[in-house]
Design a protein around this motif. Structure first.
Motif, PDB file in Angstrom:
ATOM      1  N   VAL A 142       1.152 -11.534   6.121  1.00 64.89           N
ATOM      2  CA  VAL A 142       1.066 -10.403   5.200  1.00 64.89           C
ATOM      3  C   VAL A 142       2.484  -9.934   4.924  1.00 64.89           C
ATOM      4  CG1 VAL A 142       0.386  -7.980   4.970  1.00 64.89           C
ATOM      5  CG2 VAL A 142      -1.238  -9.644   5.879  1.00 64.89           C
ATOM      6  N   THR A 143       2.814  -9.768   3.651  1.00 65.63           N
ATOM      7  CA  THR A 143       4.144  -9.285   3.274  1.00 65.63           C
ATOM      8  C   THR A 143       4.047  -7.832   2.838  1.00 65.63           C
ATOM      9  OG1 THR A 143       4.834 -11.494   2.563  1.00 65.63           O
ATOM     10  CG2 THR A 143       6.126  -9.628   1.761  1.00 65.63           C
ATOM     11  N   VAL A 144       4.740  -6.963   3.551  1.00 68.46           N
ATOM     12  CA  VAL A 144       4.780  -5.538   3.232  1.00 68.46           C
ATOM     13  C   VAL A 144       6.240  -5.116   3.147  1.00 68.46           C
ATOM     14  CG1 VAL A 144       4.165  -3.207   3.983  1.00 68.46           C
ATOM     15  CG2 VAL A 144       2.570  -5.090   4.379  1.00 68.46           C
ATOM     16  N   ASP A 145       6.611  -4.525   2.014  1.00 66.69           N
ATOM     17  CA  ASP A 145       7.988  -4.077   1.795  1.00 66.69           C
ATOM     18  C   ASP A 145       8.989  -5.220   1.985  1.00 66.69           C
ATOM     19  OD1 ASP A 145       9.795  -2.042   1.074  1.00 66.69           O
ATOM     20  OD2 ASP A 145      10.322  -1.706   3.178  1.00 66.69           O
ATOM     21  N   GLY A 146       8.613  -6.398   1.497  1.00 63.19           N
ATOM     22  CA  GLY A 146       9.503  -7.553   1.532  1.00 63.19           C
ATOM     23  C   GLY A 146       9.585  -8.282   2.853  1.00 63.19           C
ATOM     24  N   THR A 147       8.882  -7.816   3.866  1.00 59.49           N
ATOM     25  CA  THR A 147       8.923  -8.454   5.176  1.00 59.49           C
ATOM     26  C   THR A 147       7.599  -9.177   5.440  1.00 59.49           C
ATOM     27  OG1 THR A 147      10.405  -6.759   6.041  1.00 59.49           O
ATOM     28  CG2 THR A 147       9.215  -8.106   7.652  1.00 59.49           C
ATOM     29  N   ALA A 148       7.688 -10.474   5.739  1.00 57.83           N
ATOM     30  CA  ALA A 148       6.497 -11.268   6.040  1.00 57.83           C
ATOM     31  C   ALA A 148       6.144 -11.111   7.516  1.00 57.83           C
ATOM     32  CB  ALA A 148       6.740 -12.733   5.711  1.00 57.83           C
ATOM     33  N   ARG A 149       4.895 -10.782   7.775  1.00 57.80           N
ATOM     34  CA  ARG A 149       4.436 -10.577   9.150  1.00 57.80           C
ATOM     35  C   ARG A 149       3.304 -11.553   9.433  1.00 57.80           C
ATOM     36  NH1 ARG A 149       6.201  -5.675   7.192  1.00 57.80           N
ATOM     37  NH2 ARG A 149       7.494  -4.474   8.659  1.00 57.80           N
ATOM     38  N   PRO A 150       3.503 -12.478  10.379  1.00 58.19           N
ATOM     39  CA  PRO A 150       2.480 -13.490  10.661  1.00 58.19           C
ATOM     40  C   PRO A 150       1.231 -12.886  11.289  1.00 58.19           C
ATOM     41  CG  PRO A 150       4.250 -13.618  12.271  1.00 58.19           C
ATOM     42  CD  PRO A 150       4.703 -12.635  11.223  1.00 58.19           C
ATOM     43  N   LEU A 151       0.108 -13.504  10.992  1.00 55.38           N
ATOM     44  CA  LEU A 151      -1.170 -13.091  11.563  1.00 55.38           C
ATOM     45  C   LEU A 151      -1.444 -13.874  12.838  1.00 55.38           C
ATOM     46  CD1 LEU A 151      -3.253 -12.949   8.255  1.00 55.38           C
ATOM     47  CD2 LEU A 151      -2.341 -11.026   9.555  1.00 55.38           C
ATOM     48  N   PRO A 152      -2.327 -13.380  13.686  1.00 49.91           N
ATOM     49  CA  PRO A 152      -2.645 -14.109  14.922  1.00 49.91           C
ATOM     50  C   PRO A 152      -3.276 -15.468  14.620  1.00 49.91           C
ATOM     51  CG  PRO A 152      -3.475 -11.841  14.996  1.00 49.91           C
ATOM     52  CD  PRO A 152      -3.061 -12.102  13.586  1.00 49.91           C
ATOM     53  N   ASP A 153      -3.230 -16.333  15.585  1.00 52.88           N
ATOM     54  CA  ASP A 153      -3.882 -17.640  15.501  1.00 52.88           C
ATOM     55  C   ASP A 153      -4.866 -17.761  16.670  1.00 52.88           C
ATOM     56  OD1 ASP A 153      -4.461 -20.236  14.600  1.00 52.88           O
ATOM     57  OD2 ASP A 153      -3.030 -21.096  16.028  1.00 52.88           O
ATOM     58  N   PRO A 154      -6.126 -18.044  16.432  1.00 51.07           N
ATOM     59  CA  PRO A 154      -6.739 -18.363  15.146  1.00 51.07           C
ATOM     60  C   PRO A 154      -6.964 -17.140  14.280  1.00 51.07           C
ATOM     61  CG  PRO A 154      -8.397 -18.352  16.874  1.00 51.07           C
ATOM     62  CD  PRO A 154      -7.082 -18.173  17.566  1.00 51.07           C
ATOM     63  N   PHE A 155      -7.140 -17.388  12.961  1.00 47.24           N
ATOM     64  CA  PHE A 155      -7.441 -16.316  12.020  1.00 47.24           C
ATOM     65  C   PHE A 155      -8.513 -16.801  11.056  1.00 47.24           C
ATOM     66  CE2 PHE A 155      -6.604 -14.386   7.786  1.00 47.24           C
ATOM     67  CZ  PHE A 155      -7.014 -13.095   8.094  1.00 47.24           C
ATOM     68  N   LEU A 156      -9.618 -16.081  10.994  1.00 44.45           N
ATOM     69  CA  LEU A 156     -10.735 -16.454  10.134  1.00 44.45           C
ATOM     70  C   LEU A 156     -11.259 -15.217   9.428  1.00 44.45           C
ATOM     71  CD1 LEU A 156     -13.166 -18.398   9.281  1.00 44.45           C
ATOM     72  CD2 LEU A 156     -14.338 -17.508  11.293  1.00 44.45           C
ATOM     73  N   VAL A 157     -11.426 -15.328   8.116  1.00 41.86           N
ATOM     74  CA  VAL A 157     -12.095 -14.281   7.338  1.00 41.86           C
ATOM     75  C   VAL A 157     -13.530 -14.724   7.098  1.00 41.86           C
ATOM     76  CG1 VAL A 157     -12.200 -13.036   5.145  1.00 41.86           C
ATOM     77  CG2 VAL A 157      -9.980 -13.517   6.208  1.00 41.86           C
ATOM     78  N   ALA A 158     -14.467 -13.920   7.546  1.00 42.78           N
ATOM     79  CA  ALA A 158     -15.884 -14.143   7.257  1.00 42.78           C
ATOM     80  C   ALA A 158     -16.320 -12.994   6.368  1.00 42.78           C
ATOM     81  CB  ALA A 158     -16.702 -14.187   8.538  1.00 42.78           C
ATOM     82  N   ALA A 159     -16.503 -13.281   5.079  1.00 39.83           N
ATOM     83  CA  ALA A 159     -16.826 -12.249   4.106  1.00 39.83           C
ATOM     84  C   ALA A 159     -18.280 -12.347   3.684  1.00 39.83           C
ATOM     85  CB  ALA A 159     -15.921 -12.383   2.879  1.00 39.83           C
ATOM     86  N   THR A 160     -18.896 -11.193   3.476  1.00 40.86           N
ATOM     87  CA  THR A 160     -20.255 -11.166   2.948  1.00 40.86           C
ATOM     88  C   THR A 160     -20.216 -10.571   1.550  1.00 40.86           C
ATOM     89  OG1 THR A 160     -20.870  -8.940   3.708  1.00 40.86           O
ATOM     90  CG2 THR A 160     -21.123 -10.754   5.279  1.00 40.86           C
ATOM     91  N   GLN A 161     -21.158 -11.016   0.713  1.00 38.53           N
ATOM     92  CA  GLN A 161     -21.274 -10.421  -0.610  1.00 38.53           C
ATOM     93  C   GLN A 161     -22.714 -10.487  -1.081  1.00 38.53           C
ATOM     94  OE1 GLN A 161     -18.955 -12.433  -3.634  1.00 38.53           O
ATOM     95  NE2 GLN A 161     -20.449 -14.056  -3.885  1.00 38.53           N
ATOM     96  N   ASN A 162     -23.078  -9.522  -1.928  1.00 40.77           N
ATOM     97  CA  ASN A 162     -24.362  -9.556  -2.594  1.00 40.77           C
ATOM     98  C   ASN A 162     -24.236 -10.410  -3.845  1.00 40.77           C
ATOM     99  OD1 ASN A 162     -25.599  -7.727  -0.754  1.00 40.77           O
ATOM    100  ND2 ASN A 162     -24.585  -6.031  -1.796  1.00 40.77           N
ATOM    101  N   PRO A 163     -25.339 -10.975  -4.341  1.00 43.08           N
ATOM    102  CA  PRO A 163     -25.253 -11.749  -5.589  1.00 43.08           C
ATOM    103  C   PRO A 163     -24.590 -10.937  -6.686  1.00 43.08           C
ATOM    104  CG  PRO A 163     -27.414 -12.040  -4.581  1.00 43.08           C
ATOM    105  CD  PRO A 163     -26.697 -10.980  -3.778  1.00 43.08           C
TER     106      PRO A 163
END
Length: 330
Positions: A142-163
């Motif tokens: 994630v880059t905030v104010d020009g600084t890239a900050r690594p995310l933890p490993d492992p990293f998984l997004v599980a997203a839900t959505q309605n039709p």
């Protein structure tokens, strides 16, 4: 399938023990979720491929419960974000906060800094906030104010959505959809599964208390790393590679589709087929592995022509027709 009561010493073994721990996930999830085995399999495949998952279904089919149970069965850090129309990008990624004591700004990490992020009802927030996950999902930073900050490993997004036809939803842009390795559709349960759900509730099951349901961690980050290393060694013959390419190229030539599968999608299909082959106990990929993962891997990477959509054609029916038409290697 491994008995979920098996001693944790199994987790210190090699690929066979790692495979057993992932199989045990199914048993743990079954303690809270009735049916939905294809979705459980898809989540396991995504974990092995370092991919992200989009679960789509009408309200009330246990999408969120499925991901929450997966999180409870993994010995990983998890966070949940409820996506709403007023959610801001900084609510997801984090922001700079002024510290009066030091007279300096410091970064306060958002919920995206976790191993498993449950993005609940992701299509109920405007595209600007949806886009806040693009960099995280693709580059795992994630880059905030020009600084890239690594995310933890492992990293998984599980997203839900309605039709998407449901009121109050914002269709996910193609760039965002392409970041998801799999799109899993969660159907309404069968009559018997629905009876089982109601029976569990009459017996005292509380979906908000998974610990009381007996769900416990059965797989660790070390298990995932061991499994991923084994998946990377799964053999893919030139014939299978060509088969994947032919399927994806056929989507680009389909008269029903305005947008076919990109080379990124072809790579994704090959990856998911390898993971499924390994999960089923083989160290090589066969055509059935490709067919088994074609729909969830490709359905969100194609776009119907308006005239085909008006005629009731679906992306799944187009992909199934292509699978029936493309010659299978012997």
């Amino acid at each position: 399938m491994m008995d979920p009561t098996t001693d944790n010493a199994a987790h210190t073994g090699g690929p066979a023990a790692a495979r057993a721990s992932l199989e045990a996930l199914r048993a743990e999830i079954a303690k809270a979720v009735v049916g939905q085995d294809p979705a459980v399999t898809g989540l396991a495949v995504a974990l092995l491929c370092r991919g992200h998952v989009l679960l789509e279904g009408v309200p009330g089919v246990a999408k969120t419960l499925l991901v929450r149970t997966l999180a409870a069965a993994l010995d990983l850090d998890t966070k949940r974000v409820q996506f709403t129309p007023d959610l801001m990008p900084s609510d997801v990624t984090g922001s700079l906060v002024y510290d009066a004591r030091t007279s300096e700004f410091s970064f306060q990490p958002g919920p995206v800094f976790t191993n498993l992020l449950l993005a609940d009802e992701i299509n109920r927030t405007p595209p600007k906030t949806q886009a806040s996950l693009l960099e995280a999902m693709e580059e795992r930073q994630v880059t905030v104010d020009g600084t890239a900050r690594p995310l933890p490993d492992p990293f998984l997004v599980a997203a839900t959505q309605n039709p998407v036809e449901y009121e109050g939803t914002y269709p996910l842009p193609e760039a965002q959809l392409d970041r998801f390795l799999l799109k899993l559709t969660i159907p309404l349960p069968s009559r018997q599964d629905e009876i089982d759900v109601l029976t569990r509730h009459t017996e005292g099951f509380n979906p908000h208390d998974l610990r009381a349901a007996g769900v416990r961690p059965v797989a660790t980050a070390a298990d995932l790393e061991t499994a991923r290393t084994a998946v990377a060694k799964t053999t893919v013959s030139p014939e299978i590679t060509a088969y994947v390419v032919d399927i994806c190229r056929a989507t680009r030539e389909s008269p029903s589709l305005a947008l076919g599968v990109s080379p990124r999608g072809a790579t994704a299909l090959l990856s998911t087929a390898r993971a499924w082959a390994w999960l089923t106990g083989r160290d090589y990929v066969i055509p059935d592995d490709v067919k088994a993962l074609a729909l969830p891997t490709l359905r969100h990477r194609v776009q119907l022509r308006p005239e085909a959509e008006m005629e009731g054609v679906t992306t799944d029916s187009v992909i199934n027709a292509i699978l029936a038409h493309v010659p299978v290697p012997r």
